[in-house]
Design a protein around this motif. Structure first.
Motif, PDB file in Angstrom:
ATOM      1  N   SER A  29       0.822  -1.288  -0.060  1.00 58.43           N
ATOM      2  CA  SER A  29      -0.054  -0.026  -0.011  1.00 58.43           C
ATOM      3  C   SER A  29       0.854   1.384   0.093  1.00 58.43           C
ATOM      4  O   SER A  29       0.596   2.343  -0.744  1.00 58.43           O
ATOM      5  N   GLU A  32       2.141   1.448  -3.597  1.00 56.88           N
ATOM      6  CA  GLU A  32       1.221   1.555  -4.825  1.00 56.88           C
ATOM      7  C   GLU A  32       0.202   2.523  -4.622  1.00 56.88           C
ATOM      8  O   GLU A  32       0.187   3.326  -5.484  1.00 56.88           O
ATOM      9  N   THR A  33      -0.363   2.549  -3.565  1.00 56.05           N
ATOM     10  CA  THR A  33      -1.408   3.751  -3.063  1.00 56.05           C
ATOM     11  C   THR A  33      -0.656   4.931  -2.812  1.00 56.05           C
ATOM     12  O   THR A  33      -1.295   5.842  -3.369  1.00 56.05           O
ATOM     13  N   TYR A  34       0.255   4.929  -1.897  1.00 58.55           N
ATOM     14  CA  TYR A  34       0.728   6.300  -1.701  1.00 58.55           C
ATOM     15  C   TYR A  34       2.066   6.549  -2.367  1.00 58.55           C
ATOM     16  O   TYR A  34       2.660   7.768  -2.056  1.00 58.55           O
TER      17      TYR A  34
END
Length: 157
Positions: A29, A32-34
């Motif tokens: 996360s 990829e997300t942040y």
């Protein structure tokens, strides 16, 4: 405050239980997300990029990394993987923690912080007491506290 004045937060989604999210999922996360690059995570945690990649792929459990470094590194990655801008921790609470740290750890009192932030001492004291402070003053205080925190930690490294 009367019984009817109680405030509550409502969330659209069920929050994940802490045990439901693994360290690997939080690392994924963060990446990829942040959008935190491996190089940044390496600098922040002291754990090599290659080790982090191998950990994410399940090749290693980082058992060869010093236990304290592994624990603190994965702890930081957990925060970054959850996103530090969560509704469970309001920005004012984050500033309050930093402010209390400056006060307790370095002896920087409300008057000194007020002067550095361009505020009245009473504004900082109200904030510390959990009372209402105008948005503009909270902003000034936040910027002042964050910059003081940065300066102190910059000189310690």
């Amino acid at each position: 405050m009367t019984e009817n004045d109680k405030r509550s937060l409502e969330f659209d989604e069920e929050p994940l239980h802490a045990e439901a999210v693994t360290d690997r999922e939080l690392l994924r996360s963060a990446l990829e997300t942040y959008k935190i690059p491996y190089g940044s995570l390496e600098r922040l945690t002291g754990i090599g990029s290659g080790d982090l990649e191998a950990y994410l792929e399940g090749v290693t459990d980082l058992e060869h990394v010093d236990a304290d470094r592994r624990s603190s590194g994965l702890g930081l990655i957990a925060f970054l993987g959850m996103g530090i801008n969560t509704p469970q921790i309001p920005p004012e609470d984050r500033v309050l923690v930093l402010l209390k740290n400056l006060e307790e750890e370095y002896g920087l009192n409300a008057e000194m912080i007020a002067l550095q932030s361009g505020l009245e001492t009473s504004d900082v004291e109200r904030f510390l007491a959990g009372r209402k402070v105008a948005a503009e003053k909270r902003f000034k205080l936040s910027v002042g506290v964050l910059f003081l925190h940065f300066l102190i930690h910059q000189t310690r490294d």
